[in-house]
Design a protein around this motif. Structure first.
Motif, short mmCIF file in Angstrom:
data_model
loop_
_atom_site.label_atom_id
_atom_site.label_comp_id
_atom_site.label_asym_id
_atom_site.label_seq_id
_atom_site.Cartn_x
_atom_site.Cartn_y
_atom_site.Cartn_z
N ARG A 460 0.88 -1.23 0.04
CA ARG A 460 0.04 -0.22 -0.01
C ARG A 460 0.93 1.37 -0.05
N GLN A 461 2.15 1.23 0.36
CA GLN A 461 3.05 2.41 0.34
C GLN A 461 3.26 2.98 -0.85
N PHE A 462 3.23 2.09 -1.97
CA PHE A 462 3.52 2.65 -3.38
C PHE A 462 2.24 2.66 -4.29
N ILE A 463 1.18 2.10 -3.68
CA ILE A 463 -0.11 2.39 -4.41
C ILE A 463 -0.72 3.45 -4.12
N THR A 464 -1.19 4.44 -4.93
CA THR A 464 -1.63 5.97 -4.71
C THR A 464 -2.96 6.00 -5.52
N PRO A 465 -3.85 6.88 -5.11
CA PRO A 465 -5.16 7.05 -5.78
C PRO A 465 -4.81 7.56 -7.07
N GLU A 466 -3.62 8.24 -7.20
CA GLU A 466 -3.18 8.73 -8.79
C GLU A 466 -2.73 7.33 -9.44
#
Length: 531
Positions: A460-466
């Motif tokens: 989750r640290q490198f999965i962003t809404p963008e």
């Protein structure tokens, strides 16, 4: 982890396998859809065991007898200490915050007749679960951070009450922090069962502060709710904690003492009414409306011959409305109405005779739904009180009522973990004969949960809404669960080719997808982990 476990439970030179082999096999099997220990050997034949665990490991060595022996060895080595050491190692490795911990317990149903010669073994007893069903069960206790990563976990007797568990676990977490050479202050967040004299005393002894929900039966809670309802009470401006579609809150704070301990009382009003309380209010409103309709029909159908009798009946009705009926959600107006009507006589009236009339008196009830009273009742039902010993400023940071509420709302992180512990995919039925083995298996469930949460947090640290992750079915995932990530790798197959010289050559049966490569790269890995 394997090196740490083998250090805590030394390798037996007479055994082909190590305890770490058994632990890894059981945990990997859980992540792949858990099966009973008797089926782990067959499962091991279908995976690349030497690559996954260690070279030279043969599937037949992971038979149910060997796994059972390793469970016994883990128990003898003090399984609680083994898992606690692993959890401390995880927190150090990940650099996780030790500022606030959320604590709670749950139960898990087990089946079978478990026998043990030791009275100190796990007591698998009958008790009522969270749904008030009578069952044979064990208990899980968890203390973890806001990401749901356990720092402390235990498997305890099936009938251990939370009021007993909370002060005991505070002492144990304090010892675990000292083991990790951490003497700093910390915050303990728990549900209303923590609001006891023993828990408050142990919180202070453990160099901690408490945040809990005050039971509505407590005098100080009742007083705070009554004061919050006063007209001159100054509530905070409405605010939200979630980014979108979240409830709106207002807070008001006061102070008191409980069992000699000074506490802050924070009255919280939420725009989202608790589902159970909402249903209770709806039932009360429906029942009250039905009762008033029955009373209306009973009083209105009876005529009175004189006004005095009708007035007397009206006074009796008004007294009944004040004493027994006491409508909360309806306005009831009652009055005497005079009615003139033809007097009924037997037979046919004489020709030319004037009709006789009579005057009768009826009670008339006007029942109207009181929208203002209903909204006020819903507003009061949406209020609850948080009790805390956290000072208004802590470690240079203001700890106002809004911050305390935010910390308390993080309690969902530990509750989400219970969904994992009860999910048949991960923790199917426990088929072992001895309570000691049940306990060890339960602790391995907790270790697997910690690993699962760390894995989920790292992704989750490198999965962003963008830049969301494209999940199964093309869904965009901004906070993917571990299970959703597992699904993306479900059909990754490794082909093993045995060369003439006996060496094994590995290759993937197809290229990895962009999403699979992205996850591996984010974790600092590549396809070499397979081949």
């Amino acid at each position: 982890m394997p090196q740490l476990i083998d250090h805590l439970v030394p390798v037996d030179p007479q055994c082909q396998t190590r305890v770490s082999d058994a632990v890894q096999a059981i945990i990997y099997n859980m992540f792949d859809g858990r099966q009973a220990l008797v089926h782990v050997e067959r499962w091991a034949q279908e995976i690349d065991l030497e690559k996954l665990i260690r070279p030279g490991l043969h599937p037949s060595w992971l038979n149910d007898d060997a796994l059972a022996r390793h469970l016994d060895r883990l128990y003898e080595a003090d399984i609680h200490k083994v898992i606690s050491t692993c959890l401390i190692h995880i927190y150090r490795k990940e650099g996780l915050s030790l500022r606030a911990f959320h604590a709670d317990t749950t139960d898990k149903t087990v089946y079978g007749a478990y026998e043990s010669a030791s009275l100190e073994a796990l007591q698998i007893t009958h008790g009522y679960n969270r749904h008030h069903r009578w069952q044979k069960q064990i208990g899980f206790g968890l203390v973890g951070n806001e990401d749901g990563i356990p720092f402390y976990g235990d498997v305890h007797d099936g009938n251990l009450p939370d009021k007993t568990w909370n002060p005991e676990v505070l002492s144990r977490v304090h010892e675990q922090l000292k083991q990790a050479k951490i003497e700093d202050e910390w915050i303990y967040v728990a549900d209303s069962a923590a609001m006891t004299k023993e828990t408050l005393a142990q919180t202070k002894a453990a160099n901690a502060f408490l945040i809990t929900r005050g039971p509505s039966s407590l005098r100080i809670v009742k007083t705070a709710l009554a004061e919050a309802d006063a007209e001159d009470t100054t509530w905070s401006d409405p605010f939200t904690l979630a980014e979108r579609n979240g409830a709106t809150y207002r807070v008001w704070e006061t102070a008191s003492t409980y069992e000699g301990h000074p506490v802050r009382l924070i009255v919280v009003e939420s725009s989202a009414l608790d589902q159970r309380k909402g249903k209770t209010l709806e039932k009360e409103r429906t029942k009250e409306a039905e009762l008033l309709r029955e009373e209306q029909a009973r009083w209105e159908r009876h005529p009175f011959s004189c006004r005095e009798d009708a007035e007397q009946a009206l006074a009796s009705l008004k007294a009944s409305l004040k004493a027994s009926l006491r409508p909360r959600f309806h306005r009831v107006e009652a009055a005497v109405e005079e009615t003139v009507r033809l007097k009924k006589r037997r037979g046919r009236p004489k020709k030319g005779a004037e009709p006789e009339v009579e005057t009768l008196y009826f009670l008339h009830l006007d029942v109207e739904f009181d929208q203002d009273a209903w909204e006020q009742a819903r507003r009061k039902a949406s209020r609850f009180v948080l009790v805390t010993t956290v000072p208004k400023e802590w470690k240079g940071q203001p700890m106002d009522a809004q911050e305390i509420l935010k910390l308390y709302k993080g309690q969902i992180s530990v509750e989400m973990n219970f969904a994992f512990l009860k999910d048949p995919f991960f923790t199917d039925e426990i088929y072992v004969k001895k309570p000691e083995r049940v306990a060890v298996l339960g602790y391995l469930f907790l270790l697997a949960l910690a690993i699962y949460r760390v894995f989920q947090r790292r992704v989750r640290q490198f999965i962003t809404p963008e830049h969301p992750l494209k999940g199964a079915g093309g869904r965009k995932l901004t906070r993917p669960t571990g299970q959703a990530i597992f699904q993306l790798f479900q059909y990754v197959n490794v082909v093993l080719l045995e060369l003439p010289d006996g060496r094994i050559q590995r290759s993937l049966d197809r290229s990895l997808t962009p999403e699979q490569r992205r996850i591996l790269q984010g974790l600092g890995l590549d396809e070499s982990i397979y081949v």
